[in-house]
Design a protein around this motif. Sequence first.
Motif, PDB file in Angstrom:
ATOM      1  N   SER A 108     -11.083   0.951  16.488  1.00 42.28           N
ATOM      2  CA  SER A 108     -12.240   0.105  16.167  1.00 42.28           C
ATOM      3  C   SER A 108     -11.926  -0.677  14.898  1.00 42.28           C
ATOM      4  O   SER A 108     -11.682  -0.073  13.849  1.00 42.28           O
ATOM      5  CB  SER A 108     -13.475   0.974  15.917  1.00 42.28           C
ATOM      6  N   PHE A 109     -11.915  -1.998  15.023  1.00 44.43           N
ATOM      7  CA  PHE A 109     -11.745  -2.849  13.840  1.00 44.43           C
ATOM      8  C   PHE A 109     -13.137  -3.284  13.390  1.00 44.43           C
ATOM      9  O   PHE A 109     -13.813  -4.043  14.089  1.00 44.43           O
ATOM     10  CB  PHE A 109     -10.883  -4.070  14.166  1.00 44.43           C
ATOM     11  N   CYS A 110     -13.570  -2.766  12.256  1.00 41.58           N
ATOM     12  CA  CYS A 110     -14.955  -2.950  11.813  1.00 41.58           C
ATOM     13  C   CYS A 110     -15.018  -3.771  10.531  1.00 41.58           C
ATOM     14  O   CYS A 110     -14.038  -3.825   9.771  1.00 41.58           O
ATOM     15  CB  CYS A 110     -15.588  -1.581  11.568  1.00 41.58           C
ATOM     16  N   PRO A 111     -16.173  -4.373  10.268  1.00 36.55           N
ATOM     17  CA  PRO A 111     -16.337  -5.085   8.992  1.00 36.55           C
ATOM     18  C   PRO A 111     -16.013  -4.154   7.828  1.00 36.55           C
ATOM     19  O   PRO A 111     -16.425  -2.988   7.825  1.00 36.55           O
ATOM     20  CB  PRO A 111     -17.825  -5.461   9.006  1.00 36.55           C
ATOM     21  N   ARG A 112     -15.255  -4.675   6.854  1.00 36.76           N
ATOM     22  CA  ARG A 112     -14.799  -3.800   5.769  1.00 36.76           C
ATOM     23  C   ARG A 112     -14.292  -4.622   4.585  1.00 36.76           C
ATOM     24  O   ARG A 112     -14.004  -5.806   4.730  1.00 36.76           O
ATOM     25  CB  ARG A 112     -13.673  -2.878   6.265  1.00 36.76           C
ATOM     26  N   GLN A 113     -14.188  -3.942   3.459  1.00 34.97           N
ATOM     27  CA  GLN A 113     -13.519  -4.531   2.311  1.00 34.97           C
ATOM     28  C   GLN A 113     -12.040  -4.655   2.656  1.00 34.97           C
ATOM     29  O   GLN A 113     -11.492  -3.792   3.368  1.00 34.97           O
ATOM     30  CB  GLN A 113     -13.661  -3.625   1.091  1.00 34.97           C
ATOM     31  N   LEU A 114     -11.400  -5.675   2.127  1.00 38.05           N
ATOM     32  CA  LEU A 114      -9.971  -5.846   2.401  1.00 38.05           C
ATOM     33  C   LEU A 114      -9.129  -5.340   1.233  1.00 38.05           C
ATOM     34  O   LEU A 114      -9.646  -4.957   0.180  1.00 38.05           O
ATOM     35  CB  LEU A 114      -9.677  -7.310   2.709  1.00 38.05           C
ATOM     36  N   ASP A 115      -7.843  -5.352   1.449  1.00 44.73           N
ATOM     37  CA  ASP A 115      -6.857  -4.804   0.520  1.00 44.73           C
ATOM     38  C   ASP A 115      -7.030  -5.422  -0.874  1.00 44.73           C
ATOM     39  O   ASP A 115      -7.206  -6.625  -1.008  1.00 44.73           O
ATOM     40  CB  ASP A 115      -5.463  -5.106   1.063  1.00 44.73           C
ATOM     41  N   TRP A 116      -6.925  -4.559  -1.911  1.00 38.54           N
ATOM     42  CA  TRP A 116      -7.325  -5.033  -3.243  1.00 38.54           C
ATOM     43  C   TRP A 116      -6.167  -5.308  -4.201  1.00 38.54           C
ATOM     44  O   TRP A 116      -6.406  -5.712  -5.319  1.00 38.54           O
ATOM     45  CB  TRP A 116      -8.315  -4.042  -3.860  1.00 38.54           C
ATOM     46  N   ASP A 117      -4.934  -5.099  -3.783  1.00 37.08           N
ATOM     47  CA  ASP A 117      -3.837  -5.463  -4.686  1.00 37.08           C
ATOM     48  C   ASP A 117      -3.831  -6.986  -4.863  1.00 37.08           C
ATOM     49  O   ASP A 117      -4.020  -7.727  -3.895  1.00 37.08           O
ATOM     50  CB  ASP A 117      -2.503  -4.999  -4.089  1.00 37.08           C
ATOM     51  N   PRO A 118      -3.616  -7.466  -6.102  1.00 46.29           N
ATOM     52  CA  PRO A 118      -3.644  -8.928  -6.304  1.00 46.29           C
ATOM     53  C   PRO A 118      -2.630  -9.674  -5.443  1.00 46.29           C
ATOM     54  O   PRO A 118      -2.827 -10.849  -5.120  1.00 46.29           O
ATOM     55  CB  PRO A 118      -3.294  -9.098  -7.789  1.00 46.29           C
ATOM     56  N   LEU A 119      -1.547  -8.984  -5.058  1.00 45.92           N
ATOM     57  CA  LEU A 119      -0.541  -9.643  -4.219  1.00 45.92           C
ATOM     58  C   LEU A 119      -0.650  -9.225  -2.748  1.00 45.92           C
ATOM     59  O   LEU A 119       0.236  -9.505  -1.949  1.00 45.92           O
ATOM     60  CB  LEU A 119       0.865  -9.327  -4.751  1.00 45.92           C
ATOM     61  N   ALA A 120      -1.741  -8.544  -2.397  1.00 44.99           N
ATOM     62  CA  ALA A 120      -1.883  -8.059  -1.004  1.00 44.99           C
ATOM     63  C   ALA A 120      -1.950  -9.227  -0.033  1.00 44.99           C
ATOM     64  O   ALA A 120      -2.477 -10.296  -0.350  1.00 44.99           O
ATOM     65  CB  ALA A 120      -3.150  -7.218  -0.886  1.00 44.99           C
ATOM     66  N   VAL A 121      -1.393  -9.014   1.151  1.00 46.70           N
ATOM     67  CA  VAL A 121      -1.571  -9.939   2.270  1.00 46.70           C
ATOM     68  C   VAL A 121      -2.576  -9.250   3.194  1.00 46.70           C
ATOM     69  O   VAL A 121      -2.236  -8.295   3.888  1.00 46.70           O
ATOM     70  CB  VAL A 121      -0.242 -10.194   3.010  1.00 46.70           C
ATOM     71  N   PRO A 122      -3.814  -9.699   3.190  1.00 50.24           N
ATOM     72  CA  PRO A 122      -4.865  -8.936   3.859  1.00 50.24           C
ATOM     73  C   PRO A 122      -4.950  -9.161   5.367  1.00 50.24           C
ATOM     74  O   PRO A 122      -6.026  -9.162   5.939  1.00 50.24           O
ATOM     75  CB  PRO A 122      -6.131  -9.412   3.147  1.00 50.24           C
ATOM     76  N   LEU A 123      -3.815  -9.375   5.990  1.00 52.12           N
ATOM     77  CA  LEU A 123      -3.754  -9.506   7.450  1.00 52.12           C
ATOM     78  C   LEU A 123      -2.577  -8.685   7.932  1.00 52.12           C
ATOM     79  O   LEU A 123      -1.664  -8.367   7.154  1.00 52.12           O
ATOM     80  CB  LEU A 123      -3.526 -10.969   7.858  1.00 52.12           C
ATOM     81  N   PRO A 124      -2.545  -8.356   9.229  1.00 47.12           N
ATOM     82  CA  PRO A 124      -1.396  -7.598   9.730  1.00 47.12           C
ATOM     83  C   PRO A 124      -0.102  -8.378   9.545  1.00 47.12           C
ATOM     84  O   PRO A 124      -0.092  -9.599   9.670  1.00 47.12           O
ATOM     85  CB  PRO A 124      -1.680  -7.423  11.221  1.00 47.12           C
ATOM     86  N   TYR A 125       0.953  -7.670   9.224  1.00 48.87           N
ATOM     87  CA  TYR A 125       2.291  -8.243   9.247  1.00 48.87           C
ATOM     88  C   TYR A 125       2.695  -8.409  10.712  1.00 48.87           C
ATOM     89  O   TYR A 125       2.132  -7.771  11.604  1.00 48.87           O
ATOM     90  CB  TYR A 125       3.290  -7.313   8.537  1.00 48.87           C
ATOM     91  N   HIS A 126       3.678  -9.268  10.943  1.00 44.75           N
ATOM     92  CA  HIS A 126       4.195  -9.355  12.309  1.00 44.75           C
ATOM     93  C   HIS A 126       4.746  -7.983  12.689  1.00 44.75           C
ATOM     94  O   HIS A 126       5.335  -7.291  11.869  1.00 44.75           O
ATOM     95  CB  HIS A 126       5.299 -10.406  12.401  1.00 44.75           C
ATOM     96  N   HIS A 127       4.538  -7.622  13.915  1.00 40.23           N
ATOM     97  CA  HIS A 127       5.037  -6.315  14.322  1.00 40.23           C
ATOM     98  C   HIS A 127       5.511  -6.331  15.774  1.00 40.23           C
ATOM     99  O   HIS A 127       4.983  -7.060  16.602  1.00 40.23           O
ATOM    100  CB  HIS A 127       4.022  -5.191  14.084  1.00 40.23           C
ATOM    101  N   SER A 128       6.525  -5.517  16.002  1.00 42.54           N
ATOM    102  CA  SER A 128       7.009  -5.252  17.350  1.00 42.54           C
ATOM    103  C   SER A 128       6.656  -3.805  17.643  1.00 42.54           C
ATOM    104  O   SER A 128       7.304  -2.891  17.131  1.00 42.54           O
ATOM    105  CB  SER A 128       8.527  -5.422  17.438  1.00 42.54           C
ATOM    106  N   ASN A 129       5.612  -3.612  18.404  1.00 43.01           N
ATOM    107  CA  ASN A 129       5.268  -2.246  18.818  1.00 43.01           C
ATOM    108  C   ASN A 129       6.182  -1.925  19.997  1.00 43.01           C
ATOM    109  O   ASN A 129       5.866  -2.233  21.129  1.00 43.01           O
ATOM    110  CB  ASN A 129       3.810  -2.157  19.255  1.00 43.01           C
ATOM    111  N   LEU A 130       7.307  -1.325  19.685  1.00 46.03           N
ATOM    112  CA  LEU A 130       8.377  -1.274  20.680  1.00 46.03           C
ATOM    113  C   LEU A 130       7.985  -0.530  21.942  1.00 46.03           C
ATOM    114  O   LEU A 130       8.555  -0.755  22.992  1.00 46.03           O
ATOM    115  CB  LEU A 130       9.628  -0.648  20.052  1.00 46.03           C
ATOM    116  N   GLN A 131       7.012   0.369  21.817  1.00 43.72           N
ATOM    117  CA  GLN A 131       6.620   1.145  23.001  1.00 43.72           C
ATOM    118  C   GLN A 131       5.145   0.979  23.324  1.00 43.72           C
ATOM    119  O   GLN A 131       4.548   1.869  23.911  1.00 43.72           O
ATOM    120  CB  GLN A 131       6.944   2.623  22.780  1.00 43.72           C
TER     121      GLN A 131
END
Length: 389
Positions: free
Chosen positions: A278-301
Motif C-alpha cells: 500500500s502506497f499511502c500519503p506520507r511525509q517524504l525523505d528528510w535528508d537535504p540531499l534525498a531523492v524522494p522518488l524510487p531509484y530505477h530498479h530491475s526487480n530481477l524476479q
Amino acid sequence: MRYVSMGRVPPKRHTQFRENGTLLVEEVMGYEGFSGNESILYHLTSPCDVAQVGEFTPIEHEEWVPDAHVHRLTNTPPLPPGGDPVFGRHVLMWNADVELGIAKPTEETDAFYRNGEGDEVLFVHEGEGVLETIFGTLPFRAHDYVVIPRGTTYRVRLGAGPHTWLTLSTPGEIETPNRYRNRYGQLLEHAPFSQRDFHPPAALEPHRERAEFELIVRARGGHQRFALDHHPLDVVGWDGYVYPYTFNIHDFEPKSGRLHQPPPAHQTFQGPNFVICSFCPRQLDWDPLAVPLPYHHSNLQSEEVIYYVDGQFGSRRAVDVGSLTLHPSGLPHGPQPGLVDKALGATRTEELAVMCDTFRPLRLTTLARDLDDPSYALSWHTPAEAAVT
Ligand SMILES: [Fe+2]
C-alpha cells in the motif's frame, strides 16, 4: 488474525450443542489439513446438504500473447460498469499464484458464492456495501481491503456506488507478512498496523428460511452450481482464526526514512510468490540531499503491477486514477523523465496506490489487450535532441 467468537458456541468443542432440542451441525473449517488456522461453525443444517446438482462451467481466460515484451499501461477507466459482484470480475492478468482483475458491479444476485479453491481480496476503490457471509455480515467501504478466506459462503449487497474493485484470487493464503508477527502470531510493534485495524463481521444472524437458494462453488477451475432448500447462512455461532475481514488502506501506517524506503516498507499482505503493498500519503525523505522518488530498479524476479487509487503518483506521469501499470521482469523501470527533478525538495506525497508484485511471470487476457495503451512503453524516451549531453 486474532481469535474471534460470534453468536453462540458450546463451552467445549466437539460436544452436543442444541437449539430448541435439535442437535446443531459442527463444521471445522481449517487450512493445511488440521495444522493451520481454523474456525468451528455451528449450522442448523448440514453444510453438505444440497437438493440438486446443477451444471459445472469451466473458467477460461482468453489469453493475449503480445508481440512485444514492454512495460504496459492498462487503462481501465473506460471499461463500462456492469455485472454482479462475482461474474462481473474481469481478469486482466494471471499466473499460477494469483489472478488480478477489475470489477465494476452494478447488479446484485440472490445466488450465494463460495470460492473453494482460493482466498480472495477485493480492494474497494469506490463504493460501499455488505458481504453477507456464514460468519456474519461484513460491512465494507471505499479503500477497504476485503479479505475472504476460501470456503466462505457469501453474497454481496451493494450500497452507494459507483463500485470499482481491484480483485485478486489466489490458490494460496492471504496473510500479514511473517516479519510483522511474533512467534505467537501477534502483530509486532514495528508492524504498520495492529490487530485493531482488522475488522471481522459486525453481526451474526442465523437464517432459518426453508426455500430454494442457489449456491455457486468455484472449484477445479470452474463453477459448480447447486440448488439448496435451506438458507446457506444458517450459522448460529462460530469461533476461531479464519473469517472474512476488512482492513482500510488509511489504517496502514506508512514508513518514511532519511532516504528512500523501498516497497517492502509498504508491504501489507503476503501470498505465495507475491506481495501486496500500500502506497499511502506520507511525509517524504528528510535528508537535504534525498531523492524522494524510487531509484530505477530491475526487480530481477518480479513483475510489478500498480493500481492507482487516488492522488498523483510521484513516479508516474499521465496515468489515470483507476488504471494499472505492469512493469514485467527483464526490463528496468523508474520515474519517467523530469519527475525526479520535479520531486527534489518535496516533503510530502498524497499518492494512494495498491501494488501487487508477483515473483513469477504474469499472463495477460484479451481484455488487457483491449485496454492497453501502447504509448506507455515509450514514455521514458527522451529524444536525442532533448537529451542532456
Ligand atoms: Fe518498481
